[in-house]
Scaffold this motif. Structure first.
Motif, short mmCIF file in Angstrom:
data_model
loop_
_atom_site.label_atom_id
_atom_site.label_comp_id
_atom_site.label_asym_id
_atom_site.label_seq_id
_atom_site.Cartn_x
_atom_site.Cartn_y
_atom_site.Cartn_z
N GLN A 6 0.84 -1.21 0.00
CA GLN A 6 0.00 0.00 0.00
C GLN A 6 0.87 1.26 0.00
O GLN A 6 0.56 2.23 -0.69
CB GLN A 6 -0.93 0.01 1.22
N LYS A 10 0.95 4.00 -2.85
CA LYS A 10 0.71 5.40 -2.47
C LYS A 10 1.77 6.32 -3.06
O LYS A 10 1.46 7.40 -3.57
CB LYS A 10 0.66 5.52 -0.95
N LEU A 13 1.14 6.73 -6.72
CA LEU A 13 -0.02 7.60 -6.93
C LEU A 13 0.35 9.06 -6.70
O LEU A 13 -0.06 9.94 -7.47
CB LEU A 13 -1.18 7.19 -6.03
N GLU A 14 1.12 9.32 -5.64
CA GLU A 14 1.54 10.69 -5.36
C GLU A 14 2.41 11.25 -6.47
O GLU A 14 2.37 12.44 -6.76
CB GLU A 14 2.26 10.76 -4.01
N TYR A 18 0.45 6.41 -12.51
CA TYR A 18 -0.70 5.53 -12.32
C TYR A 18 -0.45 4.14 -12.88
O TYR A 18 -0.84 3.14 -12.26
CB TYR A 18 -1.94 6.17 -12.93
N ASN A 41 -9.09 -1.00 -3.92
CA ASN A 41 -8.66 0.28 -3.36
C ASN A 41 -7.95 1.12 -4.43
O ASN A 41 -8.20 2.32 -4.57
CB ASN A 41 -7.75 0.02 -2.16
N LEU A 42 -7.08 0.48 -5.20
CA LEU A 42 -6.34 1.17 -6.24
C LEU A 42 -7.27 1.68 -7.34
O LEU A 42 -7.16 2.83 -7.78
CB LEU A 42 -5.27 0.25 -6.83
N GLU A 44 -10.36 2.48 -7.13
CA GLU A 44 -11.11 3.62 -6.60
C GLU A 44 -10.26 4.89 -6.63
O GLU A 44 -10.73 5.95 -7.05
CB GLU A 44 -11.57 3.31 -5.18
N LYS A 45 -9.01 4.80 -6.20
CA LYS A 45 -8.13 5.96 -6.18
C LYS A 45 -7.81 6.45 -7.59
O LYS A 45 -7.73 7.66 -7.84
CB LYS A 45 -6.84 5.64 -5.42
N GLN A 48 -10.79 8.34 -8.92
CA GLN A 48 -10.84 9.66 -8.30
C GLN A 48 -9.78 10.61 -8.89
O GLN A 48 -10.01 11.81 -8.97
CB GLN A 48 -10.65 9.56 -6.79
N ALA A 49 -8.64 10.05 -9.32
CA ALA A 49 -7.57 10.85 -9.91
C ALA A 49 -7.81 11.08 -11.40
O ALA A 49 -6.99 11.70 -12.07
CB ALA A 49 -6.23 10.17 -9.69
#
Length: 184
Positions: A6, A10, A13-14, A18, A41-42, A44-45, A48-49
């Motif tokens: 995770q 993260k 993603l930051e 992607y 979880n990924l 979903e993120k 959102q991005a």
């Protein structure tokens, strides 16, 4: 292991890498449940991005049909806001194929707590609910024939309430009439 993965995801993603985040998630040698949770979880993120291509890649790796279909429907909605009707149709078609593999029963209920304080709700991700959502989305974008075909699957499965709900999204009176005649 899951926490380390995770953290790596993260960081990707930051950095807005992607595809790198998806690659990390797909290569984890973990038990299927943990990998499924990480991919959910990924996805979903990524949605959102607004990294829809990477989100689609992650979604396609999800094994559980309920989760995969849910994310495909969500992606279709995002493609719709981008005005990409071709991708909306393709994604909804894939969601339909996936939803048809959701295990029985057609409709499920979730039970929380024990009697007498029991709460029972319909499962929004059972096969009938997912097919209803797909029919509604087809109707919303004017794909009435596809909406009718999905509604007929619901009728055959004795999920008539879900099929009738789809009629509310049909805009043109002539299409709504044709849809209702099909249900009759």
């Amino acid at each position: 292991m899951g926490h380390q993965v995770q953290e790596m995801i993260k960081q990707y993603l930051e950095a807005q890498d992607y595809n790198g985040a998806v690659q990390i998630a797909m290569e984890i040698p973990t038990i299927q449940t943990e990998q499924s949770w990480i991919l959910n979880n990924l996805a979903e993120k990524l949605i959102q991005a607004d990294a829809l291509d990477a989100a689609l890649t992650a979604t396609n790796r999800i094994q559980k049909p309920e989760d995969k279909a849910r994310f495909l429907v969500t992606l279709a909605a995002y493609y719709l806001t981008d005005g990409n009707l071709t991708q909306v149709n393709t994604t909804l078609d894939q969601a339909l194929t996936t939803a048809e593999t959701i295990a029985d029963p057609e409709s499920r209920q979730l039970v929380f707590r024990t009697p007498p304080d029991q709460t029972i709700v319909d499962d929004p991700y059972d096969r009938a609910s997912t097919l209803e959502t797909i029919a509604l989305n087809y109707a919303h974008i004017g794909q009435v024939d596809k909406a009718i075909a999905v509604a007929q699957k619901l009728i055959q499965a004795d999920a008539l309430d879900a099929a009738l709900t789809a009629t509310n999204r049909i805009q043109k009176p002539e299409d709504k009439a044709r849809f209702l005649v099909t249900l009759a």
